[in-house]
Design a protein around this motif. Structure first.
Motif, PDB file in Angstrom:
ATOM      1  N   GLU A 114      51.426 -13.161 -35.380  1.00 23.21           N
ATOM      2  CA  GLU A 114      53.323 -12.575 -34.316  1.00 23.21           C
ATOM      3  C   GLU A 114      53.015 -13.337 -33.246  1.00 23.21           C
ATOM      4  OE1 GLU A 114      54.562  -7.921 -33.204  1.00 23.21           O
ATOM      5  OE2 GLU A 114      51.846  -8.559 -33.483  1.00 23.21           O
ATOM      6  N   LEU A 115      52.827 -13.492 -32.449  1.00 22.92           N
ATOM      7  CA  LEU A 115      53.095 -14.767 -31.902  1.00 22.92           C
ATOM      8  C   LEU A 115      53.584 -16.025 -32.287  1.00 22.92           C
ATOM      9  CD1 LEU A 115      53.206 -15.728 -28.593  1.00 22.92           C
ATOM     10  CD2 LEU A 115      50.508 -16.656 -29.076  1.00 22.92           C
ATOM     11  N   GLU A 116      53.261 -16.576 -34.027  1.00 19.92           N
ATOM     12  CA  GLU A 116      54.094 -18.010 -34.155  1.00 19.92           C
ATOM     13  C   GLU A 116      54.822 -17.198 -34.895  1.00 19.92           C
ATOM     14  OE1 GLU A 116      53.156 -21.135 -37.722  1.00 19.92           O
ATOM     15  OE2 GLU A 116      51.526 -18.998 -37.539  1.00 19.92           O
ATOM     16  N   GLN A 117      55.128 -16.291 -35.302  1.00 18.41           N
ATOM     17  CA  GLN A 117      57.093 -15.489 -35.601  1.00 18.41           C
ATOM     18  C   GLN A 117      57.489 -15.589 -34.387  1.00 18.41           C
ATOM     19  OE1 GLN A 117      55.786 -12.235 -37.959  1.00 18.41           O
ATOM     20  NE2 GLN A 117      55.559 -13.342 -39.286  1.00 18.41           N
ATOM     21  N   LEU A 118      56.976 -15.256 -33.014  1.00 21.37           N
ATOM     22  CA  LEU A 118      58.114 -15.500 -31.813  1.00 21.37           C
ATOM     23  C   LEU A 118      58.844 -16.695 -31.240  1.00 21.37           C
ATOM     24  CD1 LEU A 118      57.813 -12.080 -28.807  1.00 21.37           C
ATOM     25  CD2 LEU A 118      57.741 -15.093 -28.684  1.00 21.37           C
ATOM     26  N   VAL A 119      57.210 -17.188 -31.400  1.00 24.31           N
ATOM     27  CA  VAL A 119      57.812 -18.696 -30.763  1.00 24.31           C
ATOM     28  C   VAL A 119      58.486 -19.865 -31.216  1.00 24.31           C
ATOM     29  CG1 VAL A 119      56.482 -20.594 -30.262  1.00 24.31           C
ATOM     30  CG2 VAL A 119      55.445 -18.499 -29.687  1.00 24.31           C
ATOM     31  N   GLU A 120      58.817 -19.689 -33.039  1.00 29.88           N
ATOM     32  CA  GLU A 120      59.180 -20.066 -33.952  1.00 29.88           C
ATOM     33  C   GLU A 120      61.097 -19.478 -33.514  1.00 29.88           C
ATOM     34  OE1 GLU A 120      58.220 -19.090 -37.892  1.00 29.88           O
ATOM     35  OE2 GLU A 120      56.372 -20.784 -37.998  1.00 29.88           O
ATOM     36  N   GLU A 121      60.625 -17.898 -33.492  1.00 27.74           N
ATOM     37  CA  GLU A 121      62.306 -17.649 -32.864  1.00 27.74           C
ATOM     38  C   GLU A 121      62.686 -17.692 -31.823  1.00 27.74           C
ATOM     39  OE1 GLU A 121      65.827 -15.619 -33.410  1.00 27.74           O
ATOM     40  OE2 GLU A 121      63.999 -15.696 -34.512  1.00 27.74           O
ATOM     41  N   ALA A 122      62.154 -18.518 -30.768  1.00 24.18           N
ATOM     42  CA  ALA A 122      62.466 -18.236 -29.339  1.00 24.18           C
ATOM     43  C   ALA A 122      62.542 -20.498 -29.169  1.00 24.18           C
ATOM     44  CB  ALA A 122      61.608 -18.825 -28.186  1.00 24.18           C
ATOM     45  N   GLN A 123      61.683 -21.109 -31.055  1.00 24.62           N
ATOM     46  CA  GLN A 123      62.192 -22.343 -30.659  1.00 24.62           C
ATOM     47  C   GLN A 123      63.800 -23.133 -32.036  1.00 24.62           C
ATOM     48  OE1 GLN A 123      58.659 -24.083 -33.270  1.00 24.62           O
ATOM     49  NE2 GLN A 123      58.205 -24.334 -31.324  1.00 24.62           N
ATOM     50  N   ARG A 124      64.384 -22.004 -32.384  1.00 21.71           N
ATOM     51  CA  ARG A 124      65.134 -21.845 -32.239  1.00 21.71           C
ATOM     52  C   ARG A 124      67.065 -22.578 -31.014  1.00 21.71           C
ATOM     53  NH1 ARG A 124      67.279 -17.199 -36.672  1.00 21.71           N
ATOM     54  NH2 ARG A 124      65.369 -17.670 -37.546  1.00 21.71           N
ATOM     55  N   TYR A 125      66.135 -21.607 -29.767  1.00 24.44           N
ATOM     56  CA  TYR A 125      67.188 -21.615 -29.126  1.00 24.44           C
ATOM     57  C   TYR A 125      67.248 -23.108 -27.836  1.00 24.44           C
ATOM     58  CZ  TYR A 125      68.169 -17.932 -31.044  1.00 24.44           C
ATOM     59  OH  TYR A 125      69.200 -17.137 -32.025  1.00 24.44           O
ATOM     60  N   GLY A 126      65.261 -23.622 -28.746  1.00 21.96           N
ATOM     61  CA  GLY A 126      65.034 -25.074 -27.649  1.00 21.96           C
ATOM     62  C   GLY A 126      63.551 -25.298 -27.542  1.00 21.96           C
ATOM     63  N   ASP A 127      63.075 -25.898 -26.822  1.00 24.12           N
ATOM     64  CA  ASP A 127      61.977 -26.141 -27.039  1.00 24.12           C
ATOM     65  C   ASP A 127      60.836 -25.165 -26.382  1.00 24.12           C
ATOM     66  OD1 ASP A 127      62.023 -28.617 -28.477  1.00 24.12           O
ATOM     67  OD2 ASP A 127      62.576 -29.866 -26.013  1.00 24.12           O
ATOM     68  N   THR A 128      59.821 -25.068 -26.544  1.00 24.59           N
ATOM     69  CA  THR A 128      59.180 -24.134 -26.050  1.00 24.59           C
ATOM     70  C   THR A 128      57.254 -24.435 -26.011  1.00 24.59           C
ATOM     71  OG1 THR A 128      58.081 -23.278 -28.546  1.00 24.59           O
ATOM     72  CG2 THR A 128      59.622 -22.256 -27.196  1.00 24.59           C
ATOM     73  N   THR A 129      56.840 -23.963 -24.678  1.00 23.25           N
ATOM     74  CA  THR A 129      54.757 -24.221 -24.379  1.00 23.25           C
ATOM     75  C   THR A 129      54.780 -22.781 -24.287  1.00 23.25           C
ATOM     76  OG1 THR A 129      55.494 -26.262 -23.225  1.00 23.25           O
ATOM     77  CG2 THR A 129      53.672 -25.626 -23.364  1.00 23.25           C
ATOM     78  N   THR A 130      53.550 -22.712 -25.041  1.00 24.33           N
ATOM     79  CA  THR A 130      52.857 -21.683 -24.920  1.00 24.33           C
ATOM     80  C   THR A 130      51.722 -21.580 -24.691  1.00 24.33           C
ATOM     81  OG1 THR A 130      54.026 -20.924 -26.805  1.00 24.33           O
ATOM     82  CG2 THR A 130      51.697 -19.103 -26.669  1.00 24.33           C
ATOM     83  N   SER A 131      51.008 -20.459 -23.944  1.00 19.85           N
ATOM     84  CA  SER A 131      49.924 -20.900 -23.163  1.00 19.85           C
ATOM     85  C   SER A 131      49.206 -19.153 -23.134  1.00 19.85           C
ATOM     86  CB  SER A 131      49.664 -21.157 -21.527  1.00 19.85           C
ATOM     87  OG  SER A 131      50.631 -22.529 -21.250  1.00 19.85           O
ATOM     88  N   LEU A 132      47.619 -19.094 -23.734  1.00 15.51           N
ATOM     89  CA  LEU A 132      47.066 -17.975 -23.840  1.00 15.51           C
ATOM     90  C   LEU A 132      46.990 -17.181 -22.479  1.00 15.51           C
ATOM     91  CD1 LEU A 132      45.823 -17.796 -27.992  1.00 15.51           C
ATOM     92  CD2 LEU A 132      48.033 -17.339 -27.292  1.00 15.51           C
ATOM     93  N   VAL A 133      46.891 -16.183 -22.714  1.00 12.68           N
ATOM     94  CA  VAL A 133      46.292 -15.681 -21.437  1.00 12.68           C
ATOM     95  C   VAL A 133      45.114 -15.144 -21.020  1.00 12.68           C
ATOM     96  CG1 VAL A 133      45.970 -13.563 -19.693  1.00 12.68           C
ATOM     97  CG2 VAL A 133      48.625 -14.955 -20.070  1.00 12.68           C
ATOM     98  N   PHE A 134      44.116 -15.321 -20.593  1.00 17.31           N
ATOM     99  CA  PHE A 134      42.095 -16.074 -20.628  1.00 17.31           C
ATOM    100  C   PHE A 134      42.340 -13.973 -19.943  1.00 17.31           C
ATOM    101  CE2 PHE A 134      41.385 -20.593 -21.476  1.00 17.31           C
ATOM    102  CZ  PHE A 134      41.017 -20.104 -22.256  1.00 17.31           C
ATOM    103  N   SER A 135      42.560 -14.049 -18.786  1.00 18.00           N
ATOM    104  CA  SER A 135      42.896 -12.907 -17.708  1.00 18.00           C
ATOM    105  C   SER A 135      43.906 -12.832 -16.747  1.00 18.00           C
ATOM    106  CB  SER A 135      40.940 -13.199 -17.209  1.00 18.00           C
ATOM    107  OG  SER A 135      41.223 -14.294 -16.551  1.00 18.00           O
ATOM    108  N   SER A 136      43.771 -11.558 -16.097  1.00 15.51           N
ATOM    109  CA  SER A 136      44.861 -11.348 -15.075  1.00 15.51           C
ATOM    110  C   SER A 136      44.259 -10.919 -14.051  1.00 15.51           C
ATOM    111  CB  SER A 136      46.627 -10.983 -15.483  1.00 15.51           C
ATOM    112  OG  SER A 136      46.612 -11.059 -16.559  1.00 15.51           O
ATOM    113  N   HIS A 137      44.019 -11.890 -13.209  1.00 17.00           N
ATOM    114  CA  HIS A 137      43.488 -11.278 -11.610  1.00 17.00           C
ATOM    115  C   HIS A 137      44.729 -10.504 -10.934  1.00 17.00           C
ATOM    116  CE1 HIS A 137      40.124 -13.369 -12.980  1.00 17.00           C
ATOM    117  NE2 HIS A 137      40.543 -13.733 -12.857  1.00 17.00           N
TER     118      HIS A 137
END
Length: 154
Positions: A114-137
């Protein structure tokens, strides 16, 4: 809108517990319930208080993949990006920012597919960089009233 010490105290208390009754809030700020209610309504009408909400843990509702997707949208594609990407339900937050990347998206997904599909949709409009969140402090931190000069401490 000019805020006084009582307004700031009300804001601090409501940020801690948005479900606090007007009666309890009035006790905590040493005002009558009607006077407190009027102050809260005034803060709402002025747009200082923009809403009340419940905070949901995405992992506990089946969204274990969280990421930050940075997108460098081509300027001519910005309207289509807003219309087609920012409306996706997996996007919890979208900030239009300065710098090389012009959008920061906070995303939650059920799976990597699902994340891959979302990123591919965003890439239609420009370059992307994706970072996975380990934890939020730090998340959903309230505005700290102590940063304002002349404010009575809690």
């Amino acid at each position: 809108m000019e805020l006084d010490d009582l307004d700031w105290k009300i804001l601090a208390l409501l940020q801690e517990d948005g479900r606090m009754t007007f009666t309890e809030l009035a006790k905590r700020v040493s005002l009558s319930a009607p006077a407190t209610t009027e102050r809260v309504r005034r803060l709402e009408a002025a747009g200082v208080i923009t809403g009340y909400s419940a905070t949901v843990d995405p992992q506990r509702v089946g969204l274990p993949i969280e990421s930050i997707v940075r997108v460098r949208v081509r300027s001519l594609d910005t309207p289509r990006f807003r219309t087609n990407v920012l409306v996706l339900p997996q996007i919890l937050g979208a900030d239009h920012v300065t710098g090389d990347d012009c959008w920061l998206l906070r995303v939650v997904c059920r799976s990597m597919v699902e994340l891959e599909q979302l990123v591919e949709e965003a890439q239609r409009y420009g370059d992307t960089t994706t970072s996975l969140v380990f934890s939020s402090h730090v998340r959903n931190r309230p505005v700290d009233i102590s940063i304002f000069v002349g404010i009575v401490s809690r």
